[in-house]
Write a protein that holds these residues in place. Structure first.
Motif, PDB file in Angstrom:
ATOM      1  N   ALA A   1      31.906  53.944  58.434  1.00  0.00           N
ATOM      2  CA  ALA A   1      32.428  52.626  58.062  1.00  0.00           C
ATOM      3  C   ALA A   1      33.564  52.783  57.059  1.00  0.00           C
ATOM      4  CB  ALA A   1      31.313  51.779  57.453  1.00  0.00           C
ATOM      5  N   LYS A   2      34.463  51.808  57.054  1.00  0.00           N
ATOM      6  CA  LYS A   2      35.576  51.838  56.102  1.00  0.00           C
ATOM      7  C   LYS A   2      35.064  51.914  54.669  1.00  0.00           C
ATOM      8  CE  LYS A   2      39.336  49.452  58.454  1.00  0.00           C
ATOM      9  NZ  LYS A   2      40.258  48.301  58.338  1.00  0.00           N
ATOM     10  N   SER A   3      34.009  51.149  54.361  1.00  0.00           N
ATOM     11  CA  SER A   3      33.489  51.144  52.997  1.00  0.00           C
ATOM     12  C   SER A   3      32.971  52.520  52.595  1.00  0.00           C
ATOM     13  CB  SER A   3      32.397  50.082  52.832  1.00  0.00           C
ATOM     14  OG  SER A   3      31.337  50.320  53.730  1.00  0.00           O
ATOM     15  N   GLU A   4      32.371  53.255  53.532  1.00  0.00           N
ATOM     16  CA  GLU A   4      31.894  54.606  53.229  1.00  0.00           C
ATOM     17  C   GLU A   4      33.074  55.521  52.914  1.00  0.00           C
ATOM     18  OE1 GLU A   4      29.503  58.382  55.195  1.00  0.00           O
ATOM     19  OE2 GLU A   4      29.589  56.508  56.312  1.00  0.00           O
ATOM     20  N   MET A   5      34.127  55.424  53.700  1.00  0.00           N
ATOM     21  CA  MET A   5      35.288  56.272  53.467  1.00  0.00           C
ATOM     22  C   MET A   5      35.993  55.899  52.163  1.00  0.00           C
ATOM     23  SD  MET A   5      36.886  57.016  57.251  1.00  0.00           S
ATOM     24  CE  MET A   5      36.828  55.355  57.931  1.00  0.00           C
ATOM     25  N   ARG A   6      36.150  54.587  51.896  1.00  0.00           N
ATOM     26  CA  ARG A   6      36.783  54.171  50.644  1.00  0.00           C
ATOM     27  C   ARG A   6      35.990  54.670  49.442  1.00  0.00           C
ATOM     28  NH1 ARG A   6      38.048  49.146  53.476  1.00  0.00           N
ATOM     29  NH2 ARG A   6      36.042  48.342  52.785  1.00  0.00           N
ATOM     30  N   ALA A   7      34.660  54.496  49.484  1.00  0.00           N
ATOM     31  CA  ALA A   7      33.814  54.948  48.367  1.00  0.00           C
ATOM     32  C   ALA A   7      33.919  56.458  48.192  1.00  0.00           C
ATOM     33  CB  ALA A   7      32.365  54.530  48.606  1.00  0.00           C
ATOM     34  N   GLY A   8      33.923  57.193  49.281  1.00  0.00           N
ATOM     35  CA  GLY A   8      34.026  58.644  49.203  1.00  0.00           C
ATOM     36  C   GLY A   8      35.337  59.107  48.615  1.00  0.00           C
ATOM     37  N   ILE A   9      36.405  58.452  49.004  1.00  0.00           N
ATOM     38  CA  ILE A   9      37.726  58.790  48.469  1.00  0.00           C
ATOM     39  C   ILE A   9      37.742  58.550  46.960  1.00  0.00           C
ATOM     40  CG2 ILE A   9      40.165  58.076  48.417  1.00  0.00           C
ATOM     41  CD1 ILE A   9      39.725  57.416  51.504  1.00  0.00           C
ATOM     42  N   LEU A  10      37.285  57.365  46.543  1.00  0.00           N
ATOM     43  CA  LEU A  10      37.290  57.021  45.119  1.00  0.00           C
ATOM     44  C   LEU A  10      36.370  57.929  44.316  1.00  0.00           C
ATOM     45  CD1 LEU A  10      37.405  53.133  45.357  1.00  0.00           C
ATOM     46  CD2 LEU A  10      39.276  54.696  44.802  1.00  0.00           C
ATOM     47  N   TRP A  11      35.235  58.303  44.882  1.00  0.00           N
ATOM     48  CA  TRP A  11      34.297  59.206  44.212  1.00  0.00           C
ATOM     49  C   TRP A  11      34.913  60.599  44.058  1.00  0.00           C
ATOM     50  CZ3 TRP A  11      31.355  63.254  46.685  1.00  0.00           C
ATOM     51  CH2 TRP A  11      30.405  63.844  45.854  1.00  0.00           C
ATOM     52  N   THR A  12      35.580  61.067  45.100  1.00  0.00           N
ATOM     53  CA  THR A  12      36.193  62.388  45.071  1.00  0.00           C
ATOM     54  C   THR A  12      37.290  62.490  44.021  1.00  0.00           C
ATOM     55  OG1 THR A  12      35.683  62.703  47.404  1.00  0.00           O
ATOM     56  CG2 THR A  12      37.383  64.128  46.487  1.00  0.00           C
ATOM     57  N   ILE A  13      38.029  61.406  43.807  1.00  0.00           N
ATOM     58  CA  ILE A  13      39.109  61.445  42.815  1.00  0.00           C
ATOM     59  C   ILE A  13      38.656  60.896  41.460  1.00  0.00           C
ATOM     60  CG2 ILE A  13      40.912  61.374  44.586  1.00  0.00           C
ATOM     61  CD1 ILE A  13      41.380  58.409  43.741  1.00  0.00           C
ATOM     62  N   ASP A  14      37.343  60.792  41.273  1.00  0.00           N
ATOM     63  CA  ASP A  14      36.732  60.377  39.995  1.00  0.00           C
ATOM     64  C   ASP A  14      37.033  58.935  39.590  1.00  0.00           C
ATOM     65  OD1 ASP A  14      35.453  62.852  39.611  1.00  0.00           O
ATOM     66  OD2 ASP A  14      37.264  63.698  38.721  1.00  0.00           O
ATOM     67  N   GLU A  15      37.195  58.054  40.566  1.00  0.00           N
ATOM     68  CA  GLU A  15      37.381  56.632  40.278  1.00  0.00           C
ATOM     69  C   GLU A  15      36.065  55.862  40.384  1.00  0.00           C
ATOM     70  OE1 GLU A  15      40.205  54.707  39.321  1.00  0.00           O
ATOM     71  OE2 GLU A  15      40.894  56.718  38.822  1.00  0.00           O
ATOM     72  N   LEU A  16      35.059  56.456  41.024  1.00  0.00           N
ATOM     73  CA  LEU A  16      33.712  55.881  41.115  1.00  0.00           C
ATOM     74  C   LEU A  16      32.706  56.954  40.725  1.00  0.00           C
ATOM     75  CD1 LEU A  16      33.517  53.889  44.513  1.00  0.00           C
ATOM     76  CD2 LEU A  16      33.590  52.950  42.203  1.00  0.00           C
ATOM     77  N   ASP A  17      31.564  56.510  40.216  1.00  0.00           N
ATOM     78  CA  ASP A  17      30.494  57.436  39.833  1.00  0.00           C
ATOM     79  C   ASP A  17      29.630  57.858  41.012  1.00  0.00           C
ATOM     80  OD1 ASP A  17      31.285  57.372  37.174  1.00  0.00           O
ATOM     81  OD2 ASP A  17      30.018  55.627  36.737  1.00  0.00           O
ATOM     82  N   THR A  18      29.770  57.178  42.134  1.00  0.00           N
ATOM     83  CA  THR A  18      28.955  57.441  43.315  1.00  0.00           C
ATOM     84  C   THR A  18      29.782  57.221  44.572  1.00  0.00           C
ATOM     85  OG1 THR A  18      26.959  56.759  44.506  1.00  0.00           O
ATOM     86  CG2 THR A  18      28.103  55.059  43.278  1.00  0.00           C
ATOM     87  N   ASP A  19      29.318  57.763  45.685  1.00  0.00           N
ATOM     88  CA  ASP A  19      30.008  57.488  46.950  1.00  0.00           C
ATOM     89  C   ASP A  19      29.235  56.450  47.762  1.00  0.00           C
ATOM     90  OD1 ASP A  19      27.906  59.138  47.657  1.00  0.00           O
ATOM     91  OD2 ASP A  19      29.073  60.383  49.014  1.00  0.00           O
TER      92      ASP A  19
END
Length: 90
Positions: free
Chosen positions: A50-68
Motif C-alpha cells: 500500500a502507498k501508506s506502507e511505502m510512505r511510512a517506510g521511506i520516512l522511517w528510513t530517513i529518520d522522519e518517523l519513529d516507526t514504519d
C-alpha cells in the motif's frame, strides 16, 4: 523564492529515475517503489504494498518517523518531509 511541493516532488522523481509531471499530483505506487529502493527500504508486504506502507517506510528510513507503521503515513507527504526525502537522495 521557496520551492513548491510540486517542484519538490518533481526533483524527487528525477532523482529516482522517474519522469517529471506537468500537473501537481501525489506520487504513484511506482514512484514510491522507486523512492523505497533509493533509500534502501524493503516493504514488508509481498507483491504491491500500500502507498501508506511505502510512505511510512521511506520516512522511517530517513529518520522522519519513529516507526514504519502505515497508520503513521496515511496521507501524502508534507512539504518538510519532501525536503527531507530530497536531502536523503542527494
Amino acid at each position: 523564492m521557496s520551492t513548491t511541493v510540486h517542484e519538490l516532488r518533481n526533483e524527487i522523481r528525477l532523482a529516482v529515475g522517474r519522469h517529471e509531471r506537468i500537473e501537481s499530483t501525489a506520487f504513484t505506487k511506482e514512484a514510491l517503489a522507486a523512492i523505497c529502493e533509493a533509500v534502501d527500504y524493503r516493504p514488508k508486504s509481498d507483491g504491491r504494498p500500500a502507498k501508506s506502507e511505502m510512505r511510512a517506510g521511506i520516512l522511517w528510513t530517513i529518520d522522519e518517523l519513529d516507526t514504519d507503521d502505515p497508520a503513521e503515513a496515511d496521507r501524502p507527504f508534507r512539504k518538510t518531509e519532501l525536503e527531507s526525502i530530497l536531502a536523503a537522495l542527494s
